[in-house]
Design a protein around this motif. Sequence first.
Motif, PDB file in Angstrom:
ATOM      1  N   ASP A 251       0.817  -1.219   0.000  1.00 23.09           N
ATOM      2  CA  ASP A 251       0.000   0.000   0.000  1.00 23.09           C
ATOM      3  C   ASP A 251       0.848   1.265   0.000  1.00 23.09           C
ATOM      4  OD1 ASP A 251       0.946  -0.277   2.544  1.00 23.09           O
ATOM      5  OD2 ASP A 251      -1.010  -0.243   3.530  1.00 23.09           O
ATOM      6  N   GLY A 252       2.143   1.137  -0.371  1.00 25.53           N
ATOM      7  CA  GLY A 252       2.971   2.304  -0.628  1.00 25.53           C
ATOM      8  C   GLY A 252       3.704   2.885   0.559  1.00 25.53           C
ATOM      9  N   ARG A 253       3.657   2.241   1.720  1.00 16.94           N
ATOM     10  CA  ARG A 253       4.379   2.769   2.886  1.00 16.94           C
ATOM     11  C   ARG A 253       5.784   2.164   2.947  1.00 16.94           C
ATOM     12  NH1 ARG A 253       2.210   0.631   7.310  1.00 16.94           N
ATOM     13  NH2 ARG A 253       1.036  -0.879   6.074  1.00 16.94           N
ATOM     14  N   LEU A 254       6.701   2.898   3.564  1.00 15.67           N
ATOM     15  CA  LEU A 254       8.055   2.395   3.772  1.00 15.67           C
ATOM     16  C   LEU A 254       8.231   2.101   5.258  1.00 15.67           C
ATOM     17  CD1 LEU A 254      10.842   1.735   2.576  1.00 15.67           C
ATOM     18  CD2 LEU A 254      11.509   4.103   3.102  1.00 15.67           C
ATOM     19  N   LEU A 255       8.395   0.837   5.561  1.00 17.06           N
ATOM     20  CA  LEU A 255       8.608   0.433   6.944  1.00 17.06           C
ATOM     21  C   LEU A 255      10.104   0.303   7.211  1.00 17.06           C
ATOM     22  CD1 LEU A 255       5.902  -2.392   7.316  1.00 17.06           C
ATOM     23  CD2 LEU A 255       5.679   0.047   7.849  1.00 17.06           C
ATOM     24  N   SER A 256      10.564   0.928   8.276  1.00 16.06           N
ATOM     25  CA  SER A 256      11.955   0.781   8.711  1.00 16.06           C
ATOM     26  C   SER A 256      11.935  -0.021  10.004  1.00 16.06           C
ATOM     27  CB  SER A 256      12.612   2.146   8.914  1.00 16.06           C
ATOM     28  OG  SER A 256      13.980   2.001   9.198  1.00 16.06           O
ATOM     29  N   ILE A 257      12.397  -1.244   9.942  1.00 13.92           N
ATOM     30  CA  ILE A 257      12.202  -2.187  11.041  1.00 13.92           C
ATOM     31  C   ILE A 257      13.542  -2.450  11.724  1.00 13.92           C
ATOM     32  CG2 ILE A 257      11.388  -4.503  11.620  1.00 13.92           C
ATOM     33  CD1 ILE A 257      10.011  -4.164   8.664  1.00 13.92           C
ATOM     34  N   PRO A 258      13.684  -2.069  12.981  1.00 14.94           N
ATOM     35  CA  PRO A 258      14.941  -2.346  13.692  1.00 14.94           C
ATOM     36  C   PRO A 258      15.035  -3.807  14.098  1.00 14.94           C
ATOM     37  CG  PRO A 258      13.390  -1.253  15.149  1.00 14.94           C
ATOM     38  CD  PRO A 258      12.732  -1.311  13.807  1.00 14.94           C
ATOM     39  N   VAL A 259      16.214  -4.359  13.981  1.00 19.10           N
ATOM     40  CA  VAL A 259      16.454  -5.738  14.414  1.00 19.10           C
ATOM     41  C   VAL A 259      17.659  -5.697  15.356  1.00 19.10           C
ATOM     42  CG1 VAL A 259      16.985  -8.101  13.725  1.00 19.10           C
ATOM     43  CG2 VAL A 259      15.579  -6.640  12.226  1.00 19.10           C
ATOM     44  N   ASN A 260      17.409  -5.883  16.652  1.00 20.55           N
ATOM     45  CA  ASN A 260      18.469  -5.822  17.656  1.00 20.55           C
ATOM     46  C   ASN A 260      18.883  -7.200  18.154  1.00 20.55           C
ATOM     47  OD1 ASN A 260      18.529  -2.945  17.651  1.00 20.55           O
ATOM     48  ND2 ASN A 260      16.621  -2.961  18.843  1.00 20.55           N
ATOM     49  N   ASP A 261      18.126  -8.219  17.773  1.00 21.25           N
ATOM     50  CA  ASP A 261      18.486  -9.580  18.155  1.00 21.25           C
ATOM     51  C   ASP A 261      19.632 -10.079  17.283  1.00 21.25           C
ATOM     52  OD1 ASP A 261      16.293  -9.600  19.927  1.00 21.25           O
ATOM     53  OD2 ASP A 261      14.948 -10.164  18.286  1.00 21.25           O
ATOM     54  N   ILE A 262      20.306 -11.125  17.774  1.00 23.37           N
ATOM     55  CA  ILE A 262      21.272 -11.824  16.928  1.00 23.37           C
ATOM     56  C   ILE A 262      20.483 -12.689  15.951  1.00 23.37           C
ATOM     57  CG2 ILE A 262      23.073 -13.585  16.892  1.00 23.37           C
ATOM     58  CD1 ILE A 262      24.054 -12.520  19.558  1.00 23.37           C
ATOM     59  N   VAL A 263      20.758 -12.496  14.679  1.00 23.63           N
ATOM     60  CA  VAL A 263      19.982 -13.192  13.649  1.00 23.63           C
ATOM     61  C   VAL A 263      20.682 -14.504  13.301  1.00 23.63           C
ATOM     62  CG1 VAL A 263      19.093 -13.081  11.302  1.00 23.63           C
ATOM     63  CG2 VAL A 263      19.098 -11.018  12.739  1.00 23.63           C
ATOM     64  N   HIS A 264      20.033 -15.599  13.602  1.00 21.70           N
ATOM     65  CA  HIS A 264      20.537 -16.924  13.213  1.00 21.70           C
ATOM     66  C   HIS A 264      19.740 -17.399  11.997  1.00 21.70           C
ATOM     67  CE1 HIS A 264      16.953 -18.548  15.195  1.00 21.70           C
ATOM     68  NE2 HIS A 264      17.258 -17.751  16.231  1.00 21.70           N
ATOM     69  N   PRO A 265      20.147 -18.466  11.330  1.00 24.29           N
ATOM     70  CA  PRO A 265      19.498 -18.869  10.072  1.00 24.29           C
ATOM     71  C   PRO A 265      17.995 -19.114  10.194  1.00 24.29           C
ATOM     72  CG  PRO A 265      21.610 -19.956  10.264  1.00 24.29           C
ATOM     73  CD  PRO A 265      21.397 -19.232  11.561  1.00 24.29           C
ATOM     74  N   ALA A 266      17.499 -19.523  11.353  1.00 24.82           N
ATOM     75  CA  ALA A 266      16.072 -19.800  11.506  1.00 24.82           C
ATOM     76  C   ALA A 266      15.294 -18.613  12.080  1.00 24.82           C
ATOM     77  CB  ALA A 266      15.877 -21.027  12.407  1.00 24.82           C
ATOM     78  N   TYR A 267      15.969 -17.500  12.263  1.00 25.16           N
ATOM     79  CA  TYR A 267      15.335 -16.341  12.898  1.00 25.16           C
ATOM     80  C   TYR A 267      14.310 -15.688  11.949  1.00 25.16           C
ATOM     81  CZ  TYR A 267      14.905 -11.722  15.128  1.00 25.16           C
ATOM     82  OH  TYR A 267      14.434 -10.574  15.714  1.00 25.16           O
ATOM     83  N   LYS A 268      13.197 -15.250  12.525  1.00 24.36           N
ATOM     84  CA  LYS A 268      12.169 -14.538  11.775  1.00 24.36           C
ATOM     85  C   LYS A 268      11.697 -13.333  12.576  1.00 24.36           C
ATOM     86  CE  LYS A 268      10.371 -18.694   9.479  1.00 24.36           C
ATOM     87  NZ  LYS A 268       9.187 -19.574   9.279  1.00 24.36           N
ATOM     88  N   LYS A 269      11.408 -12.262  11.858  1.00 25.89           N
ATOM     89  CA  LYS A 269      10.834 -11.074  12.466  1.00 25.89           C
ATOM     90  C   LYS A 269       9.383 -10.964  11.994  1.00 25.89           C
ATOM     91  CE  LYS A 269      11.455  -7.077  14.744  1.00 25.89           C
ATOM     92  NZ  LYS A 269      11.967  -6.952  16.116  1.00 25.89           N
TER      93      LYS A 269
END
Length: 316
Positions: A251-269
């Motif tokens: 719908d045309g919005r720009l989301l800026s999503i912070p990720v402060n967790d350690i991202v491992h291969p199975a990680y999902k936000k």
Amino acid sequence: MSSDYYEVLEINRNVTDADIKKAYRRLALKFHPSRNREPGSDEKFIQLGEAYDVLSDPRKKATYDKFGEEGLKGGIPPEFGRDGAWSSKYVYHGNPDKTFREFFGGDNPFADFYTNNAPLQLSGLEAGLVKKTQDLPIERDLHLSLDDLFHGCTKKIKISRRVMNDNGFTSSIKDKILSIDVKPGWKEGTRIIFSKEGDQGPNSIPADIVFIVRQKVHPQFVRQQNDLIYKAKISLEMALTGFSVDVQTLDGRLLSIPVNDIVHPAYKKVLSGEGMPLTQNPSQRGNLIITFDIQFPEQLCAERKHLIRQALTFKE
């Protein structure tokens, strides 16, 4: 065929076009191979097809009436064709079933008639009890983009179908525009039914036309039911130290999503309410699920390996 076309159809030369159609209808039904297995019926059915093919066409009929079969099949000089007569050499295509189908608008008009479980007689077409059956549905794919399915839209589709003429015996091909109101949140496989919009025939109920939603591939999102999956590419450094990911929504919005967790291969936000609209309640939406493709370095020098080893060595 060497016999007289008018004799074949059992009519005189002063008949109208309606009389020709009526004669062919009566005799074609009588001598159709599915109804008549008497010796000579197949040949008669072929003769009927050729006779009707000629006499139902004004130009061919004009040539036949003036020059006979020899002139019709042998061709006539162009100067004789100025009055609209057929001037080319006529050759029947030799397929009486094709003539039959084009006349009746279907393969077999007998399939839909029942007269108390008794063999159908010709008079039954006029006075017998008639029960029509509906043709099988005609299914077509409707390819829609993810944006179409997110916002909803209207699609106009032109179809060509056979419709019965006013005389009730012949049919013609006509175009029609069908309008489909795509609802936000429709899923792959959704079926849109247009009742009885298929080909018309004298002895059958037109088929339903069914459009089946097929979702086109989107360059950014993968859809899973009401959820949208977005894959972000990040470096190993980002995976370990944190970052933010920008996602352009449908719908045309720009989301800026912070990720402060350690991202491992199975990680999902998971972002609730940022997925596809729910068909039953478009104000409610599924989730936006961000997965991560971690880009590991292809090689490291000894010094960098030492620094990483030091950084990842945890002391109590």
